[in-house]
Design a protein around this motif. Structure first.
Motif, PDB file in Angstrom:
ATOM      1  N   VAL A  37       0.668  -1.261  -0.207  1.00  0.00           N
ATOM      2  CA  VAL A  37       0.049  -0.153   0.316  1.00  0.00           C
ATOM      3  C   VAL A  37       1.033   1.007  -0.002  1.00  0.00           C
ATOM      4  CG1 VAL A  37      -1.932   1.498   1.044  1.00  0.00           C
ATOM      5  CG2 VAL A  37      -1.796  -1.223   1.017  1.00  0.00           C
ATOM      6  N   LEU A  38       0.658   2.174  -0.646  1.00  0.00           N
ATOM      7  CA  LEU A  38       1.774   3.615  -0.803  1.00  0.00           C
ATOM      8  C   LEU A  38       0.871   4.213  -0.764  1.00  0.00           C
ATOM      9  CD1 LEU A  38       2.823   1.975  -4.597  1.00  0.00           C
ATOM     10  CD2 LEU A  38       4.253   1.911  -2.043  1.00  0.00           C
ATOM     11  N   VAL A  39       1.059   5.322  -0.219  1.00  0.00           N
ATOM     12  CA  VAL A  39       0.598   6.635   0.772  1.00  0.00           C
ATOM     13  C   VAL A  39       1.919   7.404   0.612  1.00  0.00           C
ATOM     14  CG1 VAL A  39      -0.505   7.982   2.672  1.00  0.00           C
ATOM     15  CG2 VAL A  39       0.064   5.250   2.557  1.00  0.00           C
ATOM     16  N   HIS A  40       1.183   8.650  -0.858  1.00  0.00           N
ATOM     17  CA  HIS A  40       1.574   9.403  -0.935  1.00  0.00           C
ATOM     18  C   HIS A  40       2.109  10.891  -0.897  1.00  0.00           C
ATOM     19  CE1 HIS A  40      -1.947  12.444  -1.655  1.00  0.00           C
ATOM     20  NE2 HIS A  40      -2.959  11.179  -1.936  1.00  0.00           N
ATOM     21  N   ALA A  41       2.480  11.825  -0.981  1.00  0.00           N
ATOM     22  CA  ALA A  41       3.033  13.105  -0.278  1.00  0.00           C
ATOM     23  C   ALA A  41       2.023  13.852  -0.696  1.00  0.00           C
ATOM     24  CB  ALA A  41       4.432  13.476  -1.737  1.00  0.00           C
ATOM     25  N   LEU A  42       2.098  15.302   0.551  1.00  0.00           N
ATOM     26  CA  LEU A  42       1.283  15.781   0.137  1.00  0.00           C
ATOM     27  C   LEU A  42       1.437  16.665  -0.899  1.00  0.00           C
ATOM     28  CD1 LEU A  42       1.164  18.483   3.578  1.00  0.00           C
ATOM     29  CD2 LEU A  42       1.078  19.798   1.234  1.00  0.00           C
ATOM     30  N   GLY A  43       0.230  16.513  -1.164  1.00  0.00           N
ATOM     31  CA  GLY A  43       0.033  18.089  -3.051  1.00  0.00           C
ATOM     32  C   GLY A  43      -0.199  17.407  -3.655  1.00  0.00           C
TER      33      GLY A  43
ATOM     34  N   VAL B 288      -8.303  17.704   6.031  1.00  0.00           N
ATOM     35  CA  VAL B 288      -8.123  17.176   7.062  1.00  0.00           C
ATOM     36  C   VAL B 288      -7.951  17.462   8.534  1.00  0.00           C
ATOM     37  CG1 VAL B 288      -5.504  17.306   6.820  1.00  0.00           C
ATOM     38  CG2 VAL B 288      -5.998  15.866   7.819  1.00  0.00           C
ATOM     39  N   ARG B 289      -7.972  16.832   9.795  1.00  0.00           N
ATOM     40  CA  ARG B 289      -7.853  17.637  10.706  1.00  0.00           C
ATOM     41  C   ARG B 289      -6.319  16.923  11.712  1.00  0.00           C
ATOM     42  NH1 ARG B 289     -12.606  15.953  11.170  1.00  0.00           N
ATOM     43  NH2 ARG B 289     -12.064  14.414  12.533  1.00  0.00           N
ATOM     44  N   SER B 290      -6.085  16.119  11.622  1.00  0.00           N
ATOM     45  CA  SER B 290      -4.802  15.326  11.915  1.00  0.00           C
ATOM     46  C   SER B 290      -4.216  13.925  11.030  1.00  0.00           C
ATOM     47  CB  SER B 290      -5.202  14.935  14.231  1.00  0.00           C
ATOM     48  OG  SER B 290      -6.598  13.864  13.415  1.00  0.00           O
ATOM     49  N   LEU B 291      -2.925  13.997  11.560  1.00  0.00           N
ATOM     50  CA  LEU B 291      -2.399  12.487  10.815  1.00  0.00           C
ATOM     51  C   LEU B 291      -3.571  11.114  11.282  1.00  0.00           C
ATOM     52  CD1 LEU B 291       1.110  13.321  11.451  1.00  0.00           C
ATOM     53  CD2 LEU B 291      -0.169  13.257   9.331  1.00  0.00           C
TER      54      LEU B 291
ATOM     55  N   ARG C 135       4.314  27.120   5.417  1.00  0.00           N
ATOM     56  CA  ARG C 135       3.904  26.851   4.167  1.00  0.00           C
ATOM     57  C   ARG C 135       2.732  26.893   4.587  1.00  0.00           C
ATOM     58  NH1 ARG C 135       7.698  22.121   3.999  1.00  0.00           N
ATOM     59  NH2 ARG C 135       9.969  23.030   4.894  1.00  0.00           N
ATOM     60  N   GLY C 136       1.587  26.243   4.907  1.00  0.00           N
ATOM     61  CA  GLY C 136       0.631  26.477   4.700  1.00  0.00           C
ATOM     62  C   GLY C 136      -0.033  27.443   4.143  1.00  0.00           C
ATOM     63  N   ALA C 137       0.311  28.439   5.704  1.00  0.00           N
ATOM     64  CA  ALA C 137      -0.148  29.762   5.881  1.00  0.00           C
ATOM     65  C   ALA C 137      -0.063  31.022   4.485  1.00  0.00           C
ATOM     66  CB  ALA C 137       0.347  31.000   6.972  1.00  0.00           C
ATOM     67  N   ALA C 138       1.406  30.676   3.849  1.00  0.00           N
ATOM     68  CA  ALA C 138       2.051  31.603   2.831  1.00  0.00           C
ATOM     69  C   ALA C 138       1.169  31.144   1.604  1.00  0.00           C
ATOM     70  CB  ALA C 138       3.404  30.897   2.261  1.00  0.00           C
ATOM     71  N   ALA C 139       0.558  30.142   1.228  1.00  0.00           N
ATOM     72  CA  ALA C 139      -0.013  30.012   0.546  1.00  0.00           C
ATOM     73  C   ALA C 139      -1.326  30.124   0.434  1.00  0.00           C
ATOM     74  CB  ALA C 139      -0.739  28.088   0.046  1.00  0.00           C
ATOM     75  N   GLN C 140      -2.005  30.338   1.831  1.00  0.00           N
ATOM     76  CA  GLN C 140      -3.960  31.007   1.875  1.00  0.00           C
ATOM     77  C   GLN C 140      -3.111  32.925   1.533  1.00  0.00           C
ATOM     78  OE1 GLN C 140      -4.289  29.015   5.265  1.00  0.00           O
ATOM     79  NE2 GLN C 140      -6.256  28.497   5.459  1.00  0.00           N
ATOM     80  N   ALA C 141      -2.234  32.956   1.839  1.00  0.00           N
ATOM     81  CA  ALA C 141      -2.298  34.436   1.869  1.00  0.00           C
ATOM     82  C   ALA C 141      -1.135  35.041  -0.065  1.00  0.00           C
ATOM     83  CB  ALA C 141      -0.958  35.256   2.473  1.00  0.00           C
ATOM     84  N   GLY C 142      -1.054  34.259  -0.478  1.00  0.00           N
ATOM     85  CA  GLY C 142      -0.558  34.239  -1.399  1.00  0.00           C
ATOM     86  C   GLY C 142      -0.902  33.581  -2.579  1.00  0.00           C
TER      87      GLY C 142
ATOM     88  N   TRP D 219      -4.787  22.367   1.212  1.00  0.00           N
ATOM     89  CA  TRP D 219      -2.889  22.552   1.504  1.00  0.00           C
ATOM     90  C   TRP D 219      -2.325  22.736   2.668  1.00  0.00           C
ATOM     91  CZ3 TRP D 219       1.544  21.601  -1.746  1.00  0.00           C
ATOM     92  CH2 TRP D 219       2.799  22.413  -1.533  1.00  0.00           C
ATOM     93  N   ALA D 220      -3.194  24.306   3.372  1.00  0.00           N
ATOM     94  CA  ALA D 220      -3.073  24.884   4.363  1.00  0.00           C
ATOM     95  C   ALA D 220      -3.391  23.896   5.707  1.00  0.00           C
ATOM     96  CB  ALA D 220      -3.512  26.325   4.957  1.00  0.00           C
ATOM     97  N   ALA D 221      -4.399  23.203   5.398  1.00  0.00           N
ATOM     98  CA  ALA D 221      -4.869  21.850   6.176  1.00  0.00           C
ATOM     99  C   ALA D 221      -3.978  20.296   6.703  1.00  0.00           C
ATOM    100  CB  ALA D 221      -6.877  21.437   6.244  1.00  0.00           C
ATOM    101  N   SER D 222      -3.774  19.818   5.519  1.00  0.00           N
ATOM    102  CA  SER D 222      -2.698  19.405   5.061  1.00  0.00           C
ATOM    103  C   SER D 222      -0.678  19.194   6.030  1.00  0.00           C
ATOM    104  CB  SER D 222      -2.463  18.748   4.114  1.00  0.00           C
ATOM    105  OG  SER D 222      -3.548  18.556   3.351  1.00  0.00           O
TER     106      SER D 222
END
Length: 277
Positions: A48-54, A90-93, A154-161, A202-205
């Motif tokens: 089972v392969l679990v992918h990266a963020l984004g 998503v709320r948590s791992l 990193r999440g905040a940057a995407a939400q801002a810009g 993105w920011a939630a992750s």
């Protein structure tokens, strides 16, 4: 190699027309699952392969192609990603680990070799700690095991810009300069995934990943555990992965020479070999 559109999948594997794929409901959302059955007698547990963020399940395309056909292979989209992009944030791992547990229930998998990269590796750790009887083997690729406050930025940057504002630093973390210069399928796919992402998802992750805190519990793991990173990975360099490996009983670290963070996209053959070593 077939081209990928940001909102559609490649011909092999990764499209609704692909006979290896189907939609599976996981509680509050549906996701696309790629399931390649073993050809002939299966060797080893399902992988089972679990992918990266984004990214999404398609980041494993070339890695799956490099895995022997006698292995059953499963890849899926995490909530907030790919075809599961409309899922509640998503709320948590731990929530992502529960999604994985539900997926294995739906697929009738009692025990699996779970391999995750980056965010996927953090989910794999949480899952192995919470459901050890269900993880027969574990592979952690380019991941972290202690809280990372910088991830919140990193999440905040995407939400801002917007997503365009985080594209350059993301791509340079993920790939080598040589791969970026060539601009092959893997780079084009990753770029489109980042630009097409929802900033809030993105920011939630990133918030979920920032709270990873498994290092002190890894000594509890008893399943065979592999750890893999790239020698040129600036996000999770070999020293970080070596610290994780030292906490896992019998943990074995493989460093791929010249490898970057996103090994499944830039060095898929070597990653497949390391996962199955």
């Amino acid at each position: 190699m077939p081209e990928l559109a940001a909102s559609s999948a490649p011909t092999v594997p990764g499209t609704p027309r692909d006979p290896l794929e189907r939609l599976v409901t996981l509680g509050d959302h549906a996701t696309t699952v790629l399931e390649r059955p073993a050809s002939g007698r299966a060797v080893g547990p399902p992988l089972v392969l679990v992918h990266a963020l984004g990214l999404d399940r398609r980041m494993w395309r070339d890695t799956v192609a490099a895995i022997p056909v006698d292995r059953r292979v499963i890849a899926y989209d995490l909530r907030g990603h790919g075809t599961a992009g409309a899922a509640p944030h998503v709320r948590s791992l731990e929530q992502l680990a529960r999604d994985l547990d539900t997926l294995l229930d739906r697929l009738g998998v009692d025990g699996a070799h779970v391999a995750g990269l980056s965010l996927g590796g953090a989910i794999a750790q949480v899952y192995a700690l919470s459901r050890p009887a269900r993880v027969s083997e574990l592979t952690l690729v380019a991941t972290v095991a202690v809280p990372q406050p910088a991830f919140l930025e990193r999440g905040a940057a995407a939400q801002a810009g917007g997503m365009a504002s985080v594209l350059a630093p993301t791509m340079t973390r993920w790939f080598t300069p040589e791969a970026l210069a060539v601009n092959g399928w893997a780079v084009r796919y990753a770029r489109r995934q980042v630009l097409g992402a929802d900033p809030d998802a993105w920011a939630a992750s990133w918030r979920a990943l920032a709270r990873v805190d498994t290092l002190g519990r890894l000594a509890r793991l008893r399943m065979p555990t592999r750890l893999v990173t790239g020698a040129l990975d600036v996000s999770t360099p070999p020293r970080v992965m070596a610290e994780i490996a030292a906490r896992v009983p019998g943990g074995r670290l493989t460093v791929i020479d010249g490898g970057p963070h996103m090994l499944s996209l830039e060095r898929p053959g070597e990653l497949a070999e390391a996962v199955l070593a």
